[in-house]
Design a protein around this motif. Structure first.
Motif, PDB file in Angstrom:
ATOM      1  N   PRO A 126      36.638  39.840  44.866  1.00 15.52           N
ATOM      2  CA  PRO A 126      37.278  38.405  44.405  1.00 15.52           C
ATOM      3  C   PRO A 126      37.298  37.497  43.159  1.00 15.52           C
ATOM      4  O   PRO A 126      36.678  37.251  42.924  1.00 15.52           O
ATOM      5  CB  PRO A 126      36.615  37.721  45.951  1.00 15.52           C
ATOM      6  CG  PRO A 126      35.951  38.346  47.021  1.00 15.52           C
ATOM      7  CD  PRO A 126      36.138  39.799  45.731  1.00 15.52           C
ATOM      8  N   PHE A 127      39.475  36.989  42.710  1.00 14.71           N
ATOM      9  CA  PHE A 127      38.834  36.294  41.378  1.00 14.71           C
ATOM     10  C   PHE A 127      38.831  35.144  41.984  1.00 14.71           C
ATOM     11  O   PHE A 127      39.314  34.784  43.394  1.00 14.71           O
ATOM     12  CB  PHE A 127      40.674  36.792  41.128  1.00 14.71           C
ATOM     13  CG  PHE A 127      40.599  38.352  40.151  1.00 14.71           C
ATOM     14  CD1 PHE A 127      40.097  37.802  39.049  1.00 14.71           C
ATOM     15  CD2 PHE A 127      40.995  39.249  41.044  1.00 14.71           C
ATOM     16  CE1 PHE A 127      40.978  39.597  38.238  1.00 14.71           C
ATOM     17  CE2 PHE A 127      40.992  40.634  40.663  1.00 14.71           C
ATOM     18  CZ  PHE A 127      40.831  40.431  39.219  1.00 14.71           C
ATOM     19  N   GLY A 128      37.863  33.865  41.591  1.00 12.86           N
ATOM     20  CA  GLY A 128      38.229  33.287  41.392  1.00 12.86           C
ATOM     21  C   GLY A 128      36.256  32.010  40.996  1.00 12.86           C
ATOM     22  O   GLY A 128      36.629  32.983  39.450  1.00 12.86           O
ATOM     23  N   MET A 129      35.574  31.323  41.214  1.00 12.21           N
ATOM     24  CA  MET A 129      34.444  30.984  40.419  1.00 12.21           C
ATOM     25  C   MET A 129      34.034  31.775  39.739  1.00 12.21           C
ATOM     26  O   MET A 129      33.034  31.802  38.484  1.00 12.21           O
ATOM     27  CB  MET A 129      34.373  29.413  41.567  1.00 12.21           C
ATOM     28  CG  MET A 129      32.965  29.177  40.666  1.00 12.21           C
ATOM     29  SD  MET A 129      34.017  28.613  39.059  1.00 12.21           S
ATOM     30  CE  MET A 129      34.476  27.045  38.966  1.00 12.21           C
ATOM     31  N   THR A 130      32.838  33.035  40.826  1.00 10.90           N
ATOM     32  CA  THR A 130      32.795  33.611  40.269  1.00 10.90           C
ATOM     33  C   THR A 130      33.331  34.702  39.279  1.00 10.90           C
ATOM     34  O   THR A 130      32.109  35.249  38.061  1.00 10.90           O
ATOM     35  CB  THR A 130      32.278  34.901  41.852  1.00 10.90           C
ATOM     36  OG1 THR A 130      31.793  34.149  43.104  1.00 10.90           O
ATOM     37  CG2 THR A 130      30.885  36.007  41.278  1.00 10.90           C
ATOM     38  N   THR A 131      33.968  35.061  39.432  1.00  9.84           N
ATOM     39  CA  THR A 131      34.489  36.054  38.454  1.00  9.84           C
ATOM     40  C   THR A 131      34.463  35.103  37.080  1.00  9.84           C
ATOM     41  O   THR A 131      34.355  35.706  36.059  1.00  9.84           O
ATOM     42  CB  THR A 131      35.952  36.442  38.918  1.00  9.84           C
ATOM     43  OG1 THR A 131      36.908  35.112  38.853  1.00  9.84           O
ATOM     44  CG2 THR A 131      35.954  37.951  39.512  1.00  9.84           C
ATOM     45  N   LEU A 132      34.983  33.743  37.102  1.00  7.06           N
ATOM     46  CA  LEU A 132      35.225  32.748  35.931  1.00  7.06           C
ATOM     47  C   LEU A 132      33.618  32.544  35.480  1.00  7.06           C
ATOM     48  O   LEU A 132      33.568  33.038  34.319  1.00  7.06           O
ATOM     49  CB  LEU A 132      35.514  31.466  35.803  1.00  7.06           C
ATOM     50  CG  LEU A 132      37.528  31.478  36.452  1.00  7.06           C
ATOM     51  CD1 LEU A 132      37.552  30.718  37.294  1.00  7.06           C
ATOM     52  CD2 LEU A 132      38.160  31.860  34.853  1.00  7.06           C
ATOM     53  N   VAL A 133      32.617  32.769  36.096  1.00  8.19           N
ATOM     54  CA  VAL A 133      31.945  32.157  35.284  1.00  8.19           C
ATOM     55  C   VAL A 133      30.992  34.008  34.905  1.00  8.19           C
ATOM     56  O   VAL A 133      30.527  33.434  33.552  1.00  8.19           O
ATOM     57  CB  VAL A 133      30.725  31.722  36.765  1.00  8.19           C
ATOM     58  CG1 VAL A 133      28.929  32.031  36.060  1.00  8.19           C
ATOM     59  CG2 VAL A 133      30.918  30.168  37.580  1.00  8.19           C
ATOM     60  N   PHE A 206      43.718  35.416  32.889  1.00 10.84           N
ATOM     61  CA  PHE A 206      42.915  36.316  33.653  1.00 10.84           C
ATOM     62  C   PHE A 206      41.693  36.871  34.733  1.00 10.84           C
ATOM     63  O   PHE A 206      42.091  38.086  35.909  1.00 10.84           O
ATOM     64  CB  PHE A 206      42.392  37.720  32.288  1.00 10.84           C
ATOM     65  CG  PHE A 206      43.302  38.273  31.969  1.00 10.84           C
ATOM     66  CD1 PHE A 206      44.431  39.348  31.790  1.00 10.84           C
ATOM     67  CD2 PHE A 206      43.433  37.393  30.238  1.00 10.84           C
ATOM     68  CE1 PHE A 206      45.775  39.313  31.391  1.00 10.84           C
ATOM     69  CE2 PHE A 206      44.457  37.566  29.628  1.00 10.84           C
ATOM     70  CZ  PHE A 206      45.457  38.908  29.767  1.00 10.84           C
ATOM     71  N   VAL A 207      41.390  36.217  34.956  1.00  5.48           N
ATOM     72  CA  VAL A 207      40.162  36.093  35.914  1.00  5.48           C
ATOM     73  C   VAL A 207      40.293  35.320  36.891  1.00  5.48           C
ATOM     74  O   VAL A 207      38.859  34.962  37.749  1.00  5.48           O
ATOM     75  CB  VAL A 207      39.129  36.708  35.268  1.00  5.48           C
ATOM     76  CG1 VAL A 207      38.824  37.430  34.146  1.00  5.48           C
ATOM     77  CG2 VAL A 207      38.220  35.276  34.069  1.00  5.48           C
ATOM     78  N   ASN A 208      41.242  34.559  36.753  1.00  4.78           N
ATOM     79  CA  ASN A 208      40.807  32.890  37.710  1.00  4.78           C
ATOM     80  C   ASN A 208      41.486  33.687  38.856  1.00  4.78           C
ATOM     81  O   ASN A 208      42.366  34.727  38.929  1.00  4.78           O
ATOM     82  CB  ASN A 208      41.487  31.925  37.037  1.00  4.78           C
ATOM     83  CG  ASN A 208      43.304  32.035  37.283  1.00  4.78           C
ATOM     84  OD1 ASN A 208      43.501  32.917  37.000  1.00  4.78           O
ATOM     85  ND2 ASN A 208      43.609  31.149  37.830  1.00  4.78           N
ATOM     86  N   GLY A 209      41.208  32.613  40.431  1.00  3.16           N
ATOM     87  CA  GLY A 209      41.241  32.777  41.389  1.00  3.16           C
ATOM     88  C   GLY A 209      42.949  32.553  41.957  1.00  3.16           C
ATOM     89  O   GLY A 209      43.464  31.088  40.762  1.00  3.16           O
ATOM     90  N   PRO A 210      43.791  32.667  42.617  1.00  2.00           N
ATOM     91  CA  PRO A 210      45.257  32.239  42.825  1.00  2.00           C
ATOM     92  C   PRO A 210      45.134  30.413  42.742  1.00  2.00           C
ATOM     93  O   PRO A 210      46.106  30.220  42.955  1.00  2.00           O
ATOM     94  CB  PRO A 210      45.598  33.152  43.330  1.00  2.00           C
ATOM     95  CG  PRO A 210      44.310  33.987  44.987  1.00  2.00           C
ATOM     96  CD  PRO A 210      43.802  33.680  43.645  1.00  2.00           C
ATOM     97  N   LYS A 211      44.400  30.410  43.246  1.00  2.00           N
ATOM     98  CA  LYS A 211      44.128  28.848  43.873  1.00  2.00           C
ATOM     99  C   LYS A 211      43.009  28.080  42.855  1.00  2.00           C
ATOM    100  O   LYS A 211      42.818  26.846  43.548  1.00  2.00           O
ATOM    101  CB  LYS A 211      44.185  28.429  45.707  1.00  2.00           C
ATOM    102  CG  LYS A 211      45.209  28.999  46.858  1.00  2.00           C
ATOM    103  CD  LYS A 211      44.042  28.931  47.402  1.00  2.00           C
ATOM    104  CE  LYS A 211      45.582  29.443  49.118  1.00  2.00           C
ATOM    105  NZ  LYS A 211      45.058  29.693  50.595  1.00  2.00           N
ATOM    106  N   LEU A 212      42.852  28.857  41.945  1.00  2.00           N
ATOM    107  CA  LEU A 212      42.005  27.500  41.307  1.00  2.00           C
ATOM    108  C   LEU A 212      42.434  27.863  39.735  1.00  2.00           C
ATOM    109  O   LEU A 212      42.743  28.730  39.378  1.00  2.00           O
ATOM    110  CB  LEU A 212      40.322  29.285  41.165  1.00  2.00           C
ATOM    111  CG  LEU A 212      39.143  27.948  40.460  1.00  2.00           C
ATOM    112  CD1 LEU A 212      38.596  26.626  41.070  1.00  2.00           C
ATOM    113  CD2 LEU A 212      37.718  28.662  39.890  1.00  2.00           C
TER     114      LEU A 212
END
Length: 263
Positions: A126-133, A206-212
């Motif tokens: 899932p794209f979000g803080m994890t993928t960003l980190v 490219f890697v942030n989540g839809p609500k982030l």
């Protein structure tokens, strides 16, 4: 014979003007009453009030800070261990491995962002803080790795060897001898990595989540509707905070040097 030419001073003045004049304009127009950033109509603090009540910008700023701290923390551990490990080994392909370790900062960001997008999609992550980190940690590691690696070159190996001869274990030698000596390099690498993470736009898109949203993405998306002096106010607050931190760091450093001289 003294060099009486004024060209070095003129050159320095030109460089300083080119570097800092845009910052001066940002600070000045953050107090502009008009919504247009190119026309001065009077002094006002309303954009700072608007900034204070803008929950979207505050949330994006907090996300960028959390992202930078997390990615720098993980990068500091991996980069430091990697640099120490590479310093202790000696084989023919060592140079190639070190070169590969710095590739993330040499590859164009748009290519790196597309690679992360495809990779995370393949893993169904899932794209979000994890993928960003994960993405930010990848390109932050080389900065700390190179800083620590350069610092290790200037450290006398006999210091650690003397500690081992006196009965210290490898773990205690690392925490009591090696880590304090390389800590300035680790901190310098972390500060540089944090700045790069905080400033990143391309990979984060490219890697942030839809609500982030991170702060750079938030500002970038506002370019479509026009940037107000509210952004200038935010930049001014960040600039003042950085200057304050640098001042405190410099004061503590000077105090430490005076203490060492007194002893």
């Amino acid at each position: 014979m003294k060099n009486r030419t004024k060209l070095p001073n003129i050159y320095l003045a030109v460089i300083m003007i080119i570097m800092y004049l845009p910052l001066v304009f940002v600070v000045v127009f953050s107090f502009n009453e008009s919504k247009l950033t190119a026309a001065w109509t009077g002094f006002s603090l309303k954009w700072y009030q608007t900034l204070w009540h803008n929950e979207g910008l505050r949330e994006a700023l907090w996300n960028s800070i959390v992202l930078g701290v997390l990615s720098c923390g993980v990068s500091a551990v991996i980069g430091t261990i990697g640099a120490i490990g590479m310093a202790r080994v000696n084989y023919k392909s060592k140079g190639i491995v070190e070169y590969i370790s710095t590739l993330p900062i040499m590859i164009p960001e748009i290519i790196l962002g597309m690679v992360f997008l495809a990779f995370f999609s393949l893993l169904n992550l899932p794209f979000g803080m994890t993928t960003l980190v994960i993405a930010h940690t990848t390109f932050c590691i080389p900065y700390i790795f190179m800083m620590v690696k350069a610092r290790l070159v200037g450290i006398d190996k006999s210091i650690a060897e003397a500690a081992r001869d006196l009965g210290a274990t490898q773990v205690r030698t690392f925490f009591d001898i090696t880590l304090p000596l390389i800590m300035p390099a680790v901190m310098s690498g972390c500060l540089l990595a944090f700045a790069m993470s905080f400033d990143d736009v391309v990979i984060s898109i490219f890697v942030n989540g839809p609500k982030l949203n991170t702060l750079p993405i938030k500002i970038y998306t506002q370019l479509k509707t026009g940037v107000t002096p509210e952004i200038n106010a935010l930049c001014t607050v960040i600039l003042i905070t950085v200057i304050f931190i640098l001042f405190i760091t410099s004061a503590l450093g000077n105090r430490g040097r005076r203490t060492d001289k007194g002893n």
